[in-house]
Design a protein around this motif. Sequence first.
Motif, PDB file in Angstrom:
ATOM      1  N   ASN A  82      74.747   7.254 -28.396  1.00  0.00           N
ATOM      2  CA  ASN A  82      75.156   5.858 -28.311  1.00  0.00           C
ATOM      3  C   ASN A  82      74.010   4.880 -28.574  1.00  0.00           C
ATOM      4  OD1 ASN A  82      77.735   6.738 -27.463  1.00  0.00           O
ATOM      5  ND2 ASN A  82      76.980   6.963 -25.379  1.00  0.00           N
ATOM      6  N   VAL A  83      72.803   5.271 -28.206  1.00  0.00           N
ATOM      7  CA  VAL A  83      71.680   4.337 -28.320  1.00  0.00           C
ATOM      8  C   VAL A  83      70.586   4.919 -29.209  1.00  0.00           C
ATOM      9  CG1 VAL A  83      72.124   3.255 -26.108  1.00  0.00           C
ATOM     10  CG2 VAL A  83      70.685   5.261 -26.177  1.00  0.00           C
ATOM     11  N   GLU A  84      70.993   5.624 -30.243  1.00  0.00           N
ATOM     12  CA  GLU A  84      70.035   6.282 -31.103  1.00  0.00           C
ATOM     13  C   GLU A  84      69.040   5.280 -31.679  1.00  0.00           C
ATOM     14  OE1 GLU A  84      69.938   9.415 -34.832  1.00  0.00           O
ATOM     15  OE2 GLU A  84      71.826   8.685 -34.017  1.00  0.00           O
ATOM     16  N   ARG A  85      67.749   5.614 -31.482  1.00  0.00           N
ATOM     17  CA  ARG A  85      66.642   4.822 -31.977  1.00  0.00           C
ATOM     18  C   ARG A  85      66.591   3.438 -31.319  1.00  0.00           C
ATOM     19  NH1 ARG A  85      64.906   5.592 -37.995  1.00  0.00           N
ATOM     20  NH2 ARG A  85      62.950   5.337 -36.886  1.00  0.00           N
ATOM     21  N   LYS A  86      67.176   3.316 -30.163  1.00  0.00           N
ATOM     22  CA  LYS A  86      67.053   2.101 -29.387  1.00  0.00           C
ATOM     23  C   LYS A  86      66.304   2.436 -28.110  1.00  0.00           C
ATOM     24  CE  LYS A  86      71.227  -0.123 -31.135  1.00  0.00           C
ATOM     25  NZ  LYS A  86      72.525  -0.740 -30.781  1.00  0.00           N
ATOM     26  N   GLY A  87      65.847   1.413 -27.416  1.00  0.00           N
ATOM     27  CA  GLY A  87      65.100   1.640 -26.195  1.00  0.00           C
ATOM     28  C   GLY A  87      65.163   0.414 -25.320  1.00  0.00           C
ATOM     29  N   GLU A  88      64.261   0.360 -24.356  1.00  0.00           N
ATOM     30  CA  GLU A  88      64.239  -0.749 -23.417  1.00  0.00           C
ATOM     31  C   GLU A  88      62.841  -0.927 -22.872  1.00  0.00           C
ATOM     32  OE1 GLU A  88      66.610   0.159 -20.001  1.00  0.00           O
ATOM     33  OE2 GLU A  88      66.149   2.303 -20.140  1.00  0.00           O
ATOM     34  N   VAL A  89      62.558  -2.129 -22.397  1.00  0.00           N
ATOM     35  CA  VAL A  89      61.279  -2.422 -21.756  1.00  0.00           C
ATOM     36  C   VAL A  89      61.412  -2.051 -20.285  1.00  0.00           C
ATOM     37  CG1 VAL A  89      59.635  -4.216 -21.148  1.00  0.00           C
ATOM     38  CG2 VAL A  89      60.744  -4.244 -23.385  1.00  0.00           C
ATOM     39  N   ARG A  90      60.498  -1.211 -19.803  1.00  0.00           N
ATOM     40  CA  ARG A  90      60.563  -0.748 -18.425  1.00  0.00           C
ATOM     41  C   ARG A  90      59.178  -0.795 -17.798  1.00  0.00           C
ATOM     42  NH1 ARG A  90      64.909   4.058 -17.940  1.00  0.00           N
ATOM     43  NH2 ARG A  90      64.363   3.730 -15.775  1.00  0.00           N
ATOM     44  N   LYS A  91      59.161  -0.960 -16.500  1.00  0.00           N
ATOM     45  CA  LYS A  91      57.907  -0.856 -15.764  1.00  0.00           C
ATOM     46  C   LYS A  91      57.738   0.603 -15.354  1.00  0.00           C
ATOM     47  CE  LYS A  91      57.344  -1.480 -11.456  1.00  0.00           C
ATOM     48  NZ  LYS A  91      57.420  -1.995 -10.081  1.00  0.00           N
ATOM     49  N   VAL A  92      56.685   1.221 -15.833  1.00  0.00           N
ATOM     50  CA  VAL A  92      56.442   2.630 -15.564  1.00  0.00           C
ATOM     51  C   VAL A  92      54.983   2.819 -15.157  1.00  0.00           C
ATOM     52  CG1 VAL A  92      58.189   3.347 -17.235  1.00  0.00           C
ATOM     53  CG2 VAL A  92      55.795   3.191 -17.949  1.00  0.00           C
ATOM     54  N   THR A  93      54.695   4.024 -14.721  1.00  0.00           N
ATOM     55  CA  THR A  93      53.311   4.412 -14.434  1.00  0.00           C
ATOM     56  C   THR A  93      52.937   5.552 -15.358  1.00  0.00           C
ATOM     57  OG1 THR A  93      53.491   3.730 -12.127  1.00  0.00           O
ATOM     58  CG2 THR A  93      51.728   5.263 -12.674  1.00  0.00           C
ATOM     59  N   ILE A  94      51.796   5.391 -16.010  1.00  0.00           N
ATOM     60  CA  ILE A  94      51.307   6.398 -16.954  1.00  0.00           C
ATOM     61  C   ILE A  94      50.150   7.157 -16.317  1.00  0.00           C
ATOM     62  CG2 ILE A  94      50.448   6.818 -19.280  1.00  0.00           C
ATOM     63  CD1 ILE A  94      53.181   5.494 -19.194  1.00  0.00           C
ATOM     64  N   LEU A  95      50.174   8.463 -16.435  1.00  0.00           N
ATOM     65  CA  LEU A  95      49.094   9.326 -15.944  1.00  0.00           C
ATOM     66  C   LEU A  95      48.536  10.121 -17.108  1.00  0.00           C
ATOM     67  CD1 LEU A  95      49.029  11.523 -12.754  1.00  0.00           C
ATOM     68  CD2 LEU A  95      48.495  12.547 -14.967  1.00  0.00           C
ATOM     69  N   PHE A  96      47.231  10.005 -17.317  1.00  0.00           N
ATOM     70  CA  PHE A  96      46.540  10.828 -18.306  1.00  0.00           C
ATOM     71  C   PHE A  96      45.614  11.783 -17.565  1.00  0.00           C
ATOM     72  CE2 PHE A  96      47.844   7.816 -21.535  1.00  0.00           C
ATOM     73  CZ  PHE A  96      47.897   8.599 -22.683  1.00  0.00           C
ATOM     74  N   CYS A  97      45.597  13.028 -18.021  1.00  0.00           N
ATOM     75  CA  CYS A  97      44.716  14.044 -17.446  1.00  0.00           C
ATOM     76  C   CYS A  97      44.047  14.804 -18.583  1.00  0.00           C
ATOM     77  CB  CYS A  97      45.510  14.993 -16.554  1.00  0.00           C
ATOM     78  SG  CYS A  97      44.546  16.330 -15.837  1.00  0.00           S
ATOM     79  N   ASP A  98      42.720  14.905 -18.536  1.00  0.00           N
ATOM     80  CA  ASP A  98      41.975  15.516 -19.640  1.00  0.00           C
ATOM     81  C   ASP A  98      40.912  16.454 -19.082  1.00  0.00           C
ATOM     82  OD1 ASP A  98      41.205  16.062 -22.200  1.00  0.00           O
ATOM     83  OD2 ASP A  98      39.900  14.311 -22.396  1.00  0.00           O
ATOM     84  N   ILE A  99      40.773  17.632 -19.695  1.00  0.00           N
ATOM     85  CA  ILE A  99      39.764  18.612 -19.266  1.00  0.00           C
ATOM     86  C   ILE A  99      38.392  18.154 -19.742  1.00  0.00           C
ATOM     87  CG2 ILE A  99      38.986  21.011 -19.447  1.00  0.00           C
ATOM     88  CD1 ILE A  99      41.890  21.838 -19.831  1.00  0.00           C
ATOM     89  N   ARG A 100      37.411  18.255 -18.858  1.00  0.00           N
ATOM     90  CA  ARG A 100      36.048  17.871 -19.211  1.00  0.00           C
ATOM     91  C   ARG A 100      35.366  18.971 -20.022  1.00  0.00           C
ATOM     92  NH1 ARG A 100      37.692  14.002 -18.978  1.00  0.00           N
ATOM     93  NH2 ARG A 100      37.792  12.433 -17.344  1.00  0.00           N
ATOM     94  N   ASN A 101      34.687  18.548 -21.102  1.00  0.00           N
ATOM     95  CA  ASN A 101      33.876  19.453 -21.942  1.00  0.00           C
ATOM     96  C   ASN A 101      34.673  20.651 -22.442  1.00  0.00           C
ATOM     97  OD1 ASN A 101      31.510  17.847 -21.387  1.00  0.00           O
ATOM     98  ND2 ASN A 101      31.361  18.897 -19.386  1.00  0.00           N
ATOM     99  N   PHE A 102      35.935  20.410 -22.787  1.00  0.00           N
ATOM    100  CA  PHE A 102      36.785  21.523 -23.211  1.00  0.00           C
ATOM    101  C   PHE A 102      36.337  22.076 -24.562  1.00  0.00           C
ATOM    102  CE2 PHE A 102      40.536  23.143 -25.470  1.00  0.00           C
ATOM    103  CZ  PHE A 102      40.902  24.153 -24.602  1.00  0.00           C
ATOM    104  N   THR A 103      35.911  21.200 -25.462  1.00  0.00           N
ATOM    105  CA  THR A 103      35.510  21.658 -26.801  1.00  0.00           C
ATOM    106  C   THR A 103      34.345  22.621 -26.719  1.00  0.00           C
ATOM    107  OG1 THR A 103      36.252  19.565 -27.756  1.00  0.00           O
ATOM    108  CG2 THR A 103      34.761  20.919 -29.083  1.00  0.00           C
ATOM    109  N   ALA A 104      33.330  22.248 -25.936  1.00  0.00           N
ATOM    110  CA  ALA A 104      32.161  23.125 -25.797  1.00  0.00           C
ATOM    111  C   ALA A 104      32.540  24.425 -25.110  1.00  0.00           C
ATOM    112  CB  ALA A 104      31.076  22.394 -25.006  1.00  0.00           C
ATOM    113  N   MET A 105      33.409  24.339 -24.116  1.00  0.00           N
ATOM    114  CA  MET A 105      33.821  25.535 -23.376  1.00  0.00           C
ATOM    115  C   MET A 105      34.614  26.490 -24.256  1.00  0.00           C
ATOM    116  SD  MET A 105      36.140  25.693 -19.912  1.00  0.00           S
ATOM    117  CE  MET A 105      37.534  24.993 -20.776  1.00  0.00           C
ATOM    118  N   SER A 106      35.505  25.952 -25.075  1.00  0.00           N
ATOM    119  CA  SER A 106      36.363  26.802 -25.893  1.00  0.00           C
ATOM    120  C   SER A 106      35.613  27.479 -27.025  1.00  0.00           C
ATOM    121  CB  SER A 106      37.529  25.978 -26.460  1.00  0.00           C
ATOM    122  OG  SER A 106      37.043  24.935 -27.278  1.00  0.00           O
TER     123      SER A 106
END
Length: 510
Positions: free
Chosen positions: A316-340
């Motif tokens: 019904n709402v394909e390619r439509k959306g809405e403005v919402r108040k949300v909380t974003i969480l980012f999590c990133d591994i430290r020094n992953f490139t060197a470790m891998s």
Amino acid sequence: MNYDVKKIANMTRIYGLIIIFSNIVAIIVPVSISTPNWLLQSEDMRIWSAYISKSNLSNICILPAFLIPTLVCYFYSKNLFKNKDNLMKKIVEIPSVYSLSSVIGWNVYYFLELPFVFYAKATMGIQIKMVLLSSWAFALISGMTAWTVSYLFIELLNRSILLPKIFPEGHIKYSKHSVHPKFSHLLIFCFIISSVFPILLLLSANVISQVNAGNPVEYNMIIISLLFLVFAFIITISLSKIIINPLGSLTKAAENIKNGDYKSRVKIVTADELGMLADSFNDMAVSLEEKEFMRDTFGKIVDPEVRDYLMKESRNVERKGEVRKVTILFCDIRNFTAMSENMSAPSVVTLLNKYFTELGKCITNHNGIINKYIGDAIMAIFGAPVDSKNSSLDAFLAAKEMIQTLKLINQDFKKEGLPEINFGIGIHTGEVFAGIIGAENRMEYTVIGDAVNTASRIESLCKTYRVQLLISENALRFIKEAEGSEADGFKLVDNAPIRGKAEPMKVYTV
């Protein structure tokens, strides 16, 4: 569910007229059956017939056959509209209840006539054996005729008009003590009406005629008649099993599929319409199994909540959306490139899979969804597409659990000879555009806006301030609003400059 009360009321009135019509037919049918000569010549029957004609007894006794069904139909119809659930449960019972009221009426007719029969015996000295038998036969044939005519006509109208309107998607409901005959009962009843009654009526008339004429009884005819009844009964039961057993298997298989067993199939034992139905059912089951596999796989590629949202809303709402108040969480591994660099590719995959699996549980435990994996980073959303009472608090609690879970993960990694890891988490709350975004042939549910970029920038500051968790001032404000939150445990880290923003932003940790 919408239904037209006026239309239902009109249909119940039509059903009442059918009951009256069926009772008229029930009077005509026994009268039209030829009465045996020996019965007409009986002195007792002549006296009784004259008595009921003179006293209009037939009209008096036959009144309940019409009055009782009328009253039952009236009060049952009135009771239908007390509430919606009552209507939906009882509307399917109308054919059985209305038609059975006719049977009750004709039974009352018979018992109402009994006192007059005994009165005639006492005052006129007649033998009432044949009178009672004749009266019982009339009431029985009339009652069964009224039941058959009324049930078939009302059931046909009910299935054709009312039930499709009230239950457009099926799920027909019966009350706890519903009156509704099974298909096997209907077949047996048809056998009684079409075979037992006619044969026994003709056989008894023939035997009694022979006895009254002084001729010997032809037992061969009795045996043949009974054999016909036995064969007819066997055929009826066999036909019932031929129809009902495959339908029972279909019902059981459908229940299995409803409960999640998409491998359930029906055995094909015939090439008739039931076999075609079973074939179609199995094809449907295969299709459902494939769709469930794709749905399950889809739920592993994107968060299950996002999957359900896309499958439900995108039509019904394909390619439509809405403005919402949300909380974003980012999590990133430290020094992953060197470790891998010092690990084999399979080891890296093993490490990331376990890491993502365990941290993903922490996020979903607190009403969040994993929007995407960006290399070794996780982007999670709280408050979309499913609403959250306090998305900032949910994200903070998820972050706390992620920090505790990382300690356990590192213990397992140490035992397996894998390197221990550390991460940084950034949390920010703000308005975003949430919806289905992408090209015509490839789309995804995501959030876009300054809040997303800000959360990512805050997470990268964890390296600068050497902490595992940073929370923006805006997110902290909403956390403090939550009743019972641990707002006192936060401390200001810095009024930090955010890349891309003119003004610095206060960030906090615990």
